[in-house]
Design a protein around this motif. Structure first.
Motif, mmCIF file in Angstrom:
data_model
loop_
_atom_site.group_PDB
_atom_site.id
_atom_site.type_symbol
_atom_site.label_atom_id
_atom_site.label_comp_id
_atom_site.label_asym_id
_atom_site.label_seq_id
_atom_site.Cartn_x
_atom_site.Cartn_y
_atom_site.Cartn_z
ATOM 1 N N PHE A 265 0.817 -1.119 0.301
ATOM 2 C CA PHE A 265 0.029 -0.061 0.059
ATOM 3 C C PHE A 265 0.678 1.289 0.012
ATOM 4 O O PHE A 265 1.836 1.098 0.815
ATOM 5 N N ARG A 267 1.393 4.650 -0.156
ATOM 6 C CA ARG A 267 1.176 5.766 1.711
ATOM 7 C C ARG A 267 2.685 6.864 1.431
ATOM 8 O O ARG A 267 3.965 6.789 1.533
ATOM 9 N N ASN A 274 4.590 3.494 3.122
ATOM 10 C CA ASN A 274 3.913 2.019 2.863
ATOM 11 C C ASN A 274 4.569 1.211 3.730
ATOM 12 O O ASN A 274 4.160 0.973 4.896
ATOM 13 N N LEU A 292 -4.667 1.277 9.465
ATOM 14 C CA LEU A 292 -5.227 1.109 7.748
ATOM 15 C C LEU A 292 -5.587 1.622 7.632
ATOM 16 O O LEU A 292 -7.143 1.167 7.666
ATOM 17 N N ASP A 296 -6.862 4.115 1.956
ATOM 18 C CA ASP A 296 -5.639 3.607 1.490
ATOM 19 C C ASP A 296 -5.982 2.308 0.634
ATOM 20 O O ASP A 296 -5.493 1.657 0.373
ATOM 21 N N LEU A 297 -7.002 1.364 1.296
ATOM 22 C CA LEU A 297 -7.604 0.162 1.349
ATOM 23 C C LEU A 297 -7.586 0.177 -0.394
ATOM 24 O O LEU A 297 -7.696 -0.290 -0.757
ATOM 25 N N GLY A 300 -5.688 0.657 -3.115
ATOM 26 C CA GLY A 300 -4.706 -0.353 -2.947
ATOM 27 C C GLY A 300 -5.253 -1.740 -3.851
ATOM 28 O O GLY A 300 -5.218 -1.889 -4.659
#
Length: 317
Positions: A265, A267, A274, A292, A296-297, A300
């Motif tokens: 992920f 970030r 990340n 998380l 972000d989820l 991804g």
């Protein structure tokens, strides 16, 4: 991962696991099949069974994919020519999604379902199946019918005879196929055929947290563009820390982690940099603890779903 664990991965039910173990001990290359009615878009619900076919292929099974053009015709999904064209497209999509074309046998229903032997066996099974049970089997796969036609009542009978005539050891389908598969398990031995082992995958929620429906546009289809997936994921139901009935997490569990050993992920450093995950359980824990964020989820999911679907997009170019 051993063969049994690979086959059991992400399935809701195996009928029965004991018979599956016995089959693997007795037969070096058993056979498995799934039937797809060529109609509408291929979405991630369909891909869930494709993923299971890939698992079975990796476990040593010979795979048969039935492109059920006659079924689609009987279920009023178009003319035979129209559904055959969709079937051809479906076949190419399944290969692009990862089925090994050299190890997969694709069969059109019209190749054998109009033969006299097949039709005689359909009639034999109709003589032992009640109208109530046939209708209930159809209703379970989402075809609620106020005024059912005889052809639609024959549909589940044909599906059972498909299993017999293709001589497969194992049938794969969503859990909504269970009553049809149980009809086959109970009815086929009376006709002199073996009773199939059945592997059922779960029915996944749509991206909005409700049942998948074309009218709601709440699912990802294999011909969605990258922009389509970004748009759909922005609206997806994904409450902070909620792991149950979370359709975004389901994409990782059923579609992404089976294909990737590690998920990253991306970030910004100001948000912690990340995050790397090596298993779905690890990801679920991070999300549940709120380490998380839902955005972000979702980002991804966009990244990896696009990677997964790029081979299909290349096919459509």
């Amino acid at each position: 991962m051993d063969k049994i664990e690979l086959i059991k991965r992400n399935v809701q039910e195996i009928v029965t696991e004991e018979q599956l173990i016995a089959l693997l001990n007795q037969k070096e290359n058993p056979s498995a099949y799934v039937g797809y009615e060529p109609s509408g878009k291929i979405h991630m619900g369909h891909v869930l069974t494709v993923n299971k076919l890939i698992d079975l292929q990796n476990a040593g099974f010979e795979i048969i994919v039935l492109l059920a053009d006659v079924h689609a015709f009987l279920n009023k999904k178009g003319t035979m020519a129209e559904v055959r064209e969709i079937a051809d497209y479906n076949k190419e999509c399944f290969i692009a999604l990862g089925l090994d074309a050299n190890k997969t046998k694709f069969v059109y229903g019209s190749d054998f379902q109009l033969d006299s032997e097949y039709m005689l066996n359909v009639l034999r099974l109709t003589s032992t199946t009640s109208l109530k049970r046939a209708k209930r089997s159809m209703d379970e796969v989402g075809r609620q019918m106020d005024d059912p036609k005889v052809s639609q009542m024959v549909y589940p009978i044909m599906q059972a005879i498909d299993i017999a005539m293709l001589n497969v050891d194992l049938a794969v389908g969503g859990i909504d196929q269970r009553k049809i598969h149980m009809l086959a398990r109970e009815g086929l031995p009376n006709l002199g055929f073996k009773s199939p082992i059945c592997v059922h995958t779960p029915i996944l929620l749509g991206l909005d947290g409700s049942k998948m429906a074309s009218s709601k546009d709440n699912y990802i289809s294999v011909d969605d563009t990258e922009e389509d997936i970004v748009r759909k994921m922005k609206k997806a139901f994904c409450p902070v820390g909620q792991v149950d009935d979370n359709p975004v997490l389901s994409l990782f569990k059923y579609h992404i982690f089976p294909r990737y050993d590690e998920i990253i992920f991306n970030r910004p450093e100001k948000y912690g940099g990340n995050i790397e995950c090596k298993s779905y359980n690890e990801l679920e824990g991070l999300f549940q603890s709120e380490e998380l964020h839902p955005m972000d989820l979702k980002n991804g999911a966009v990244k990896y779903m696009n990677l997964l679907l790029n081979p299909v997009r290349d096919l459509l170019k």
